[in-house]
Design a protein around this motif. Structure first.
Motif, mmCIF file in Angstrom:
data_model
loop_
_atom_site.group_PDB
_atom_site.id
_atom_site.type_symbol
_atom_site.label_atom_id
_atom_site.label_comp_id
_atom_site.label_asym_id
_atom_site.label_seq_id
_atom_site.Cartn_x
_atom_site.Cartn_y
_atom_site.Cartn_z
ATOM 1 N N GLY A 40 43.248 46.390 41.662
ATOM 2 C CA GLY A 40 43.302 45.247 40.768
ATOM 3 C C GLY A 40 42.002 44.465 40.736
ATOM 4 O O GLY A 40 41.017 44.824 41.377
ATOM 5 N N GLU A 41 42.034 43.397 39.992
ATOM 6 C CA GLU A 41 40.861 42.533 39.832
ATOM 7 C C GLU A 41 40.771 41.561 41.004
ATOM 8 O O GLU A 41 41.736 41.367 41.738
ATOM 9 C CB GLU A 41 40.974 41.749 38.519
ATOM 10 N N ASN A 42 39.617 40.949 41.149
ATOM 11 C CA ASN A 42 39.468 39.926 42.179
ATOM 12 C C ASN A 42 40.376 38.743 41.861
ATOM 13 O O ASN A 42 40.552 38.380 40.699
ATOM 14 C CB ASN A 42 38.020 39.442 42.261
ATOM 15 N N SER A 43 40.915 38.129 42.906
ATOM 16 C CA SER A 43 41.751 36.949 42.731
ATOM 17 C C SER A 43 40.903 35.772 42.275
ATOM 18 O O SER A 43 39.731 35.657 42.642
ATOM 19 C CB SER A 43 42.437 36.592 44.051
ATOM 20 N N ILE A 44 41.517 34.903 41.475
ATOM 21 C CA ILE A 44 40.849 33.720 40.946
ATOM 22 C C ILE A 44 41.709 32.510 41.286
ATOM 23 O O ILE A 44 42.924 32.518 41.081
ATOM 24 C CB ILE A 44 40.665 33.830 39.420
ATOM 25 N N GLU A 45 41.067 31.463 41.793
ATOM 26 C CA GLU A 45 41.810 30.254 42.127
ATOM 27 C C GLU A 45 42.236 29.532 40.847
ATOM 28 O O GLU A 45 41.471 29.436 39.885
ATOM 29 C CB GLU A 45 40.967 29.318 42.991
ATOM 30 N N TYR A 68 41.963 33.832 32.391
ATOM 31 C CA TYR A 68 41.343 34.100 33.689
ATOM 32 C C TYR A 68 40.666 35.462 33.801
ATOM 33 O O TYR A 68 39.872 35.678 34.722
ATOM 34 C CB TYR A 68 42.373 33.912 34.806
ATOM 35 N N PHE A 69 40.969 36.358 32.886
ATOM 36 C CA PHE A 69 40.364 37.694 32.911
ATOM 37 C C PHE A 69 39.908 38.088 31.505
ATOM 38 O O PHE A 69 40.325 39.116 30.961
ATOM 39 C CB PHE A 69 41.370 38.713 33.470
ATOM 40 N N PRO A 70 39.048 37.274 30.873
ATOM 41 C CA PRO A 70 38.682 37.499 29.468
ATOM 42 C C PRO A 70 37.918 38.806 29.224
ATOM 43 O O PRO A 70 38.142 39.458 28.205
ATOM 44 C CB PRO A 70 37.829 36.277 29.116
ATOM 45 N N LYS A 71 37.055 39.204 30.117
ATOM 46 C CA LYS A 71 36.300 40.451 29.911
ATOM 47 C C LYS A 71 37.226 41.656 29.949
ATOM 48 O O LYS A 71 37.110 42.569 29.126
ATOM 49 C CB LYS A 71 35.199 40.596 30.960
ATOM 50 N N GLN A 72 38.162 41.645 30.868
ATOM 51 C CA GLN A 72 39.112 42.746 30.977
ATOM 52 C C GLN A 72 40.023 42.786 29.751
ATOM 53 O O GLN A 72 40.363 43.872 29.267
ATOM 54 C CB GLN A 72 39.943 42.605 32.257
ATOM 55 N N MET A 73 40.388 41.629 29.239
ATOM 56 C CA MET A 73 41.234 41.588 28.045
ATOM 57 C C MET A 73 40.465 42.056 26.810
ATOM 58 O O MET A 73 41.054 42.650 25.905
ATOM 59 C CB MET A 73 41.815 40.184 27.834
ATOM 60 N N GLU A 74 39.176 41.820 26.771
ATOM 61 C CA GLU A 74 38.374 42.329 25.662
ATOM 62 C C GLU A 74 38.369 43.858 25.680
ATOM 63 O O GLU A 74 38.543 44.500 24.644
ATOM 64 C CB GLU A 74 36.945 41.791 25.740
#
Length: 93
Positions: A40-45, A68-74
Motif C-alpha cells: 500500500g501507500e505511505n500513511s498520511i496523518e 490524500y492520494f491525488p497522484k495515485q487517483m490520477e
C-alpha cells in the motif's frame, strides 16, 4: 455487435482506504491500497474529525482518496479512461 454490452465499471481497479489512530488515540492516519498492492501507500496523518466523518460515511472513499492520494487517483482515472477507450474501439471494429 449491437447486442454486445460492456459494463465499463466491471473493469474498475480495486482501491481501499482505511483510517486508524495511534496507540494513544490522539493522532489519526489514513492508508490506501491500489490494485490489491500488498504494501500500500505511505500513511498520511489526518485530523480526528476527518477520521470520524469517514467512519460515519459522511466522506466517501473516492473523496478521501482524491484528497490524500491525488497522484495515485490520477493514475487510477487515466487507467480507467484508457480501458474505456480500448473497449469502445473494440466494439467499433
Amino acid at each position: 455487435m449491437a447486442e454486445l454490452e460492456i459494463d465499463v465499471q466491471s473493469f474498475d481497479i480495486p482501491r481501499l482506504i482505511t483510517v486508524y489512530p495511534d496507540q494513544a488515540g490522539i493522532r489519526w492516519w489514513t492508508k490506501a491500497w491500489f490494485n490489491n498492492q500488498e504494501e500500500g501507500e505511505n500513511s498520511i496523518e489526518i485530523t480526528r474529525m476527518t477520521a470520524i466523518r469517514f467512519l460515519q460515511n459522511q466522506i466517501d472513499k473516492d473523496t478521501m482518496l482524491e484528497e490524500y492520494f491525488p497522484k495515485q487517483m490520477e493514475v487510477y482515472r487515466n487507467a480507467i479512461e484508457q480501458t474505456r477507450v480500448q473497449l469502445l474501439k473494440q466494439i467499433n471494429i
